[in-house]
Design an enzyme around this catalytic site. Structure first.
Site, PDB file in Angstrom:
ATOM      1  N   LYS A 191      56.030  75.803  51.988  1.00 58.15           N
ATOM      2  CA  LYS A 191      57.173  76.628  52.413  1.00 58.15           C
ATOM      3  C   LYS A 191      58.048  76.918  51.205  1.00 58.15           C
ATOM      4  CE  LYS A 191      61.324  76.294  53.762  1.00 58.15           C
ATOM      5  NZ  LYS A 191      61.883  77.510  53.127  1.00 58.15           N
ATOM      6  N   SER A 245      67.831  69.900  47.152  1.00 61.22           N
ATOM      7  CA  SER A 245      69.091  69.154  47.045  1.00 61.22           C
ATOM      8  C   SER A 245      68.957  67.757  47.660  1.00 61.22           C
ATOM      9  CB  SER A 245      70.190  69.926  47.767  1.00 61.22           C
ATOM     10  OG  SER A 245      69.824  70.086  49.123  1.00 61.22           O
ATOM     11  N   THR A 246      69.818  66.865  47.216  1.00 56.34           N
ATOM     12  CA  THR A 246      69.811  65.492  47.742  1.00 56.34           C
ATOM     13  C   THR A 246      70.108  65.512  49.241  1.00 56.34           C
ATOM     14  OG1 THR A 246      70.392  64.569  45.607  1.00 56.34           O
ATOM     15  CG2 THR A 246      70.965  63.247  47.529  1.00 56.34           C
ATOM     16  N   GLY A 249      67.011  66.599  51.050  1.00 64.02           N
ATOM     17  CA  GLY A 249      65.977  65.580  50.863  1.00 64.02           C
ATOM     18  C   GLY A 249      66.104  64.456  51.885  1.00 64.02           C
ATOM     19  N   GLU A 267      62.113  65.116  45.054  1.00 60.30           N
ATOM     20  CA  GLU A 267      62.670  65.424  43.727  1.00 60.30           C
ATOM     21  C   GLU A 267      63.995  66.110  43.999  1.00 60.30           C
ATOM     22  OE1 GLU A 267      61.336  64.519  41.026  1.00 60.30           O
ATOM     23  OE2 GLU A 267      59.195  64.295  41.423  1.00 60.30           O
ATOM     24  N   CYS A 302      67.528  71.323  37.777  1.00 64.04           N
ATOM     25  CA  CYS A 302      67.935  70.053  38.398  1.00 64.04           C
ATOM     26  C   CYS A 302      68.367  69.032  37.341  1.00 64.04           C
ATOM     27  CB  CYS A 302      66.799  69.503  39.229  1.00 64.04           C
ATOM     28  SG  CYS A 302      65.237  69.594  38.375  1.00 64.04           S
ATOM     29  N   GLU A 401      77.062  68.128  41.649  1.00 63.14           N
ATOM     30  CA  GLU A 401      76.112  69.071  41.045  1.00 63.14           C
ATOM     31  C   GLU A 401      76.599  70.497  41.312  1.00 63.14           C
ATOM     32  OE1 GLU A 401      72.167  69.435  42.822  1.00 63.14           O
ATOM     33  OE2 GLU A 401      71.320  69.363  40.814  1.00 63.14           O
TER      34      GLU A 401
HETATM   35  P1  NAD Z   1      67.892  73.157  49.092  1.00 64.18           P
HETATM   36  O1  NAD Z   1      67.782  71.703  49.315  1.00 64.18           O
HETATM   37  O2  NAD Z   1      68.964  73.902  49.784  1.00 64.18           O
HETATM   38  O3  NAD Z   1      66.536  73.892  49.543  1.00 64.18           O
HETATM   39  C1  NAD Z   1      65.278  73.462  49.085  1.00 64.18           C
HETATM   40  C2  NAD Z   1      64.246  73.796  50.135  1.00 64.18           C
HETATM   41  O4  NAD Z   1      64.560  73.092  51.327  1.00 64.18           O
HETATM   42  C3  NAD Z   1      64.181  75.279  50.519  1.00 64.18           C
HETATM   43  O5  NAD Z   1      62.840  75.642  50.727  1.00 64.18           O
HETATM   44  C4  NAD Z   1      64.956  75.320  51.814  1.00 64.18           C
HETATM   45  O6  NAD Z   1      64.569  76.375  52.672  1.00 64.18           O
HETATM   46  C5  NAD Z   1      64.614  73.974  52.430  1.00 64.18           C
HETATM   47  N1  NAD Z   1      65.622  73.493  53.370  1.00 64.18           N
HETATM   48  C6  NAD Z   1      66.968  73.735  53.360  1.00 64.18           C
HETATM   49  N2  NAD Z   1      67.567  73.141  54.409  1.00 64.18           N
HETATM   50  C7  NAD Z   1      66.583  72.511  55.111  1.00 64.18           C
HETATM   51  C8  NAD Z   1      66.569  71.733  56.305  1.00 64.18           C
HETATM   52  N3  NAD Z   1      67.680  71.478  56.993  1.00 64.18           N
HETATM   53  N4  NAD Z   1      65.377  71.230  56.719  1.00 64.18           N
HETATM   54  C9  NAD Z   1      64.240  71.487  56.036  1.00 64.18           C
HETATM   55  N5  NAD Z   1      64.200  72.223  54.924  1.00 64.18           N
HETATM   56  C10 NAD Z   1      65.346  72.727  54.449  1.00 64.18           C
HETATM   57  O7  NAD Z   1      67.916  73.330  47.541  1.00 64.18           O
HETATM   58  P2  NAD Z   1      68.053  74.668  46.704  1.00 64.18           P
HETATM   59  O8  NAD Z   1      69.448  75.126  46.804  1.00 64.18           O
HETATM   60  O9  NAD Z   1      66.959  75.613  47.058  1.00 64.18           O
HETATM   61  O10 NAD Z   1      67.714  74.144  45.234  1.00 64.18           O
HETATM   62  C11 NAD Z   1      68.648  73.541  44.446  1.00 64.18           C
HETATM   63  C12 NAD Z   1      68.511  72.038  44.495  1.00 64.18           C
HETATM   64  O11 NAD Z   1      67.200  71.625  44.137  1.00 64.18           O
HETATM   65  C13 NAD Z   1      69.427  71.361  43.511  1.00 64.18           C
HETATM   66  O12 NAD Z   1      70.046  70.270  44.109  1.00 64.18           O
HETATM   67  C14 NAD Z   1      68.470  70.904  42.417  1.00 64.18           C
HETATM   68  O13 NAD Z   1      68.946  69.848  41.657  1.00 64.18           O
HETATM   69  C15 NAD Z   1      67.270  70.575  43.182  1.00 64.18           C
HETATM   70  N6  NAD Z   1      66.078  70.558  42.324  1.00 64.18           N
HETATM   71  C16 NAD Z   1      65.511  69.368  41.994  1.00 64.18           C
HETATM   72  C17 NAD Z   1      64.400  69.331  41.165  1.00 64.18           C
HETATM   73  C18 NAD Z   1      63.747  68.032  40.796  1.00 64.18           C
HETATM   74  O14 NAD Z   1      62.616  68.052  40.362  1.00 64.18           O
HETATM   75  N7  NAD Z   1      64.412  66.916  40.955  1.00 64.18           N
HETATM   76  C19 NAD Z   1      63.862  70.510  40.666  1.00 64.18           C
HETATM   77  C20 NAD Z   1      64.476  71.706  41.013  1.00 64.18           C
HETATM   78  C21 NAD Z   1      65.579  71.714  41.858  1.00 64.18           C
END
Ligand code: NAD
Length: 497
Positions: A191, A245-246, A249, A267, A302, A401
């Protein structure tokens, strides 16, 4: 091949996007609901295309296809050499379609076209090649048990892997997860983030062209709480690999607990510190690494090095040089091959970053450079490199962040204070240390609580080194052979002789 010009990229971007449906069981299909969502270009705020909006019913279809392909053994039972050759054919197709993939990445994410082509697509191809080449080099073990028996220890694929990825490096993060999961013999439902579904659809189609059997890789674009939640809660998904995001996650841990206790790897976010001691070896090198390490990809990384924790004696000189370097990373048109910084991914994130800049000012930090949006393309969401001085530990801009091109500098007077502040965060993805003293380098690197510690450099990485977090930056690792372990179950077969 010569890089196309800005005019050429602009013209290509006006053509209709070909792949906008869900990719299930080797075919492009509409969402069961018939619904679509708008895919917007952050460069100018204009509609790129409408994309099929996957929901629980579509996730069910995709998981069923993945499960059927796994049970039929069309991929996991294929000879390792043949699986390797197939992915290497896919890699050739990725290279052949590099410009198309790069443009989709730029249109969705607002990345400069040169970065999309030379970094995102190039890394994706390299990662897939590396995972392909692992396939026929992974051996099992024989355990040292009494001589009346033989015990084989093998790694078996887990079954159906769900991968939920963010928008900041769509193709790179997808290749880490899909590459490792397929190398281990699993079937996958991916996804992509709602902001960046387009490159994933072409990536998957190229896999089918290379001969990947139907159902082994499925892509369901859609929103987090609906499509992402359905994948996280699915009873037939055996492993869920998440980057994001945390906050989100943690939902996946809950989804797993409420469904089938599937394995989850996470991650998550970061707030990477640079600990800069007074004896740093080269201020120019540090300034360049610090500037690129936070402003690259408009700060949407990230492990971006967002906190400089610096010896008071060198702070002014260092920040002046970081500001100088940042002048060469100003936002520009994402279709211009000369542009070094693109946009923020969308207006929501743009508003969030601007809000943090206001918060920083109201908390008493001083803007050293940047801070105000710019508009090299009308309607686009661009924020220039922004540096805060006088940041104090505990301020929100020091703790949270921001995920934009914003750096904060905290002045310290001792190494102990620097290490304490560096570690005083919920995150632990990366950390950097700048010193010419090799003993201090080893001692402090051990004290920094992070998955990667860089010493006198920043953001050097490779597919052969593991990547992931300590603390609330996550569990599990992408990249390296360790990542493949995360997509396998260990099996012992004990044979009485
Ligand atoms: P996000 O957590 O909002 O979304 C990530 C994914 O999760 C998307 O596909 C989104 O549709 C899905 N998602 C969102 N809400 C959900 C829910 N309630 N249930 C299931 N899935 C859901 O993150 P973002 O804004 O897309 O990305 C930025 C974040 O990602 C930052 O916090 C960044 O640090 C982190 N990140 C971490 C790494 C790593 O390797 N540690 C790498 C890249 C980005």
């Amino acid at each position: 091949m010569a890089m196309p010009t800005k005019q050429e990229w602009t013209k290509r971007a006006e053509q209709k996007v070909k792949r906008t449906q869900l990719f299930i069981n080797g075919k492009f299909v509409d969402a069961a609901s018939g619904k679509t969502f708008d895919s917007i270009n952050p460069r100018d705020g204009k509609l790129i295309t409408e994309v099929a909006e996957g929901d629980a019913e579509d996730v069910n279809r995709a998981v069923a296809a993945a499960k059927a392909s796994f049970e039929a053994g069309v991929w996991r039972e294929m000879a390792p050499l043949d699986r390797k050759k197939l992915i290497l054919r896919w890699v050739e197709l990725i290279h052949a379609h590099a410009e198309e993939l790069a443009l989709l990445e730029t249109m969705n994410c607002g990345k400069p076209i040169s970065d999309s082509l030379n970094v995102d697509v190039a890394s994706c191809a390299n990662n897939m090649q590396w995972y392909a080449e692992c396939i026929d080099k992974l051996y099992g073990e024989i355990a040292p048990i009494p001589r009346d028996s033989v015990a084989l220890i093998e790694r078996e694929p887990m079954g159906v892997v769900g991968a939920v990825v963010p928008w900041n490096y769509p193709l790179i993060i997808t290749s880490w997860k899909v590459g490792a999961a397929l190398a281990a013999g699993n079937s996958v439902v991916l996804k992509p983030a709602e902001q960046s579904p387009l490159s994933a659809l072409l990536f998957a189609e190229l896999a089918t062209q290379a001969g990947l059997p139907d159902g082994v890789l499925n892509v369901v674009p859609g929103f987090g709480p609906t499509a992402g939640g359905a994948l996280g809660r699915h009873m037939d998904v055996n492993k869920l690999a998440f980057t994001g995001s945390t906050e989100v996650g943690k939902y996946f841990l809950k989804y797993a607990a409420e469904s089938n206790a599937k394995a989850v790897s996470l991650e998550l976010g970061g707030k990477t510190p640079h600990v800069v001691l007074g004896d740093l070896p080269d201020v120019d090198a540090a300034a360049s690494a610090i500037a690129w390490g936070v402003f690259y990809n408009a700060g949407q990384t990230c492990h971006a090095g967002t906190r400089v924790i610096v010896d008071a004696r060198v702070e002014d000189e260092l920040l002046e040089k970081v500001r100088e370097v940042s002048k060469s990373i100003m936002p520009g048109d994402t279709y211009d091959p000369a542009t070094a910084m693109g946009t923020i991914v969308d207006r929501t994130q743009f508003d969030r970053v601007n809000e943090y800049i206001k918060i920083g000012e109201s908390e008493g930090a001083t803007i050293h450079t940047g801070g105000k949006p710019v508009e090299p393309v009308p309607g686009g969401v661009f924020i220039p490199p922004t540096i805060f001085k006088d940041v104090k530990p505990g301020m929100r801009i020091e703790k949270e962040e921001i995920f934009g091109p914003v750096l904060g500098s905290v002045r310290v007077t001792s190494e102990e204070e620097a290490v304490r502040i560096a570690n005083d965060t919920q995150y632990g993805l990366g950390a950097a240390l700048w010193t010419r003293d090799v003993s201090k380098a080893h001692k402090i690197a051990r004290q920094l609580r992070a998955g990667t510690v860089w010493v006198n450099t920043f953001d050097r990485s490779s597919i052969v080194t593991p990547f992931g977090g300590f603390k609330q930056s996550g569990t599990g690792r992408d990249r390296s052979l360790h990542s493949i372990e995360g997509y396998t179950n260990l099996k012992t077969t004990w044979i009485q002789l």
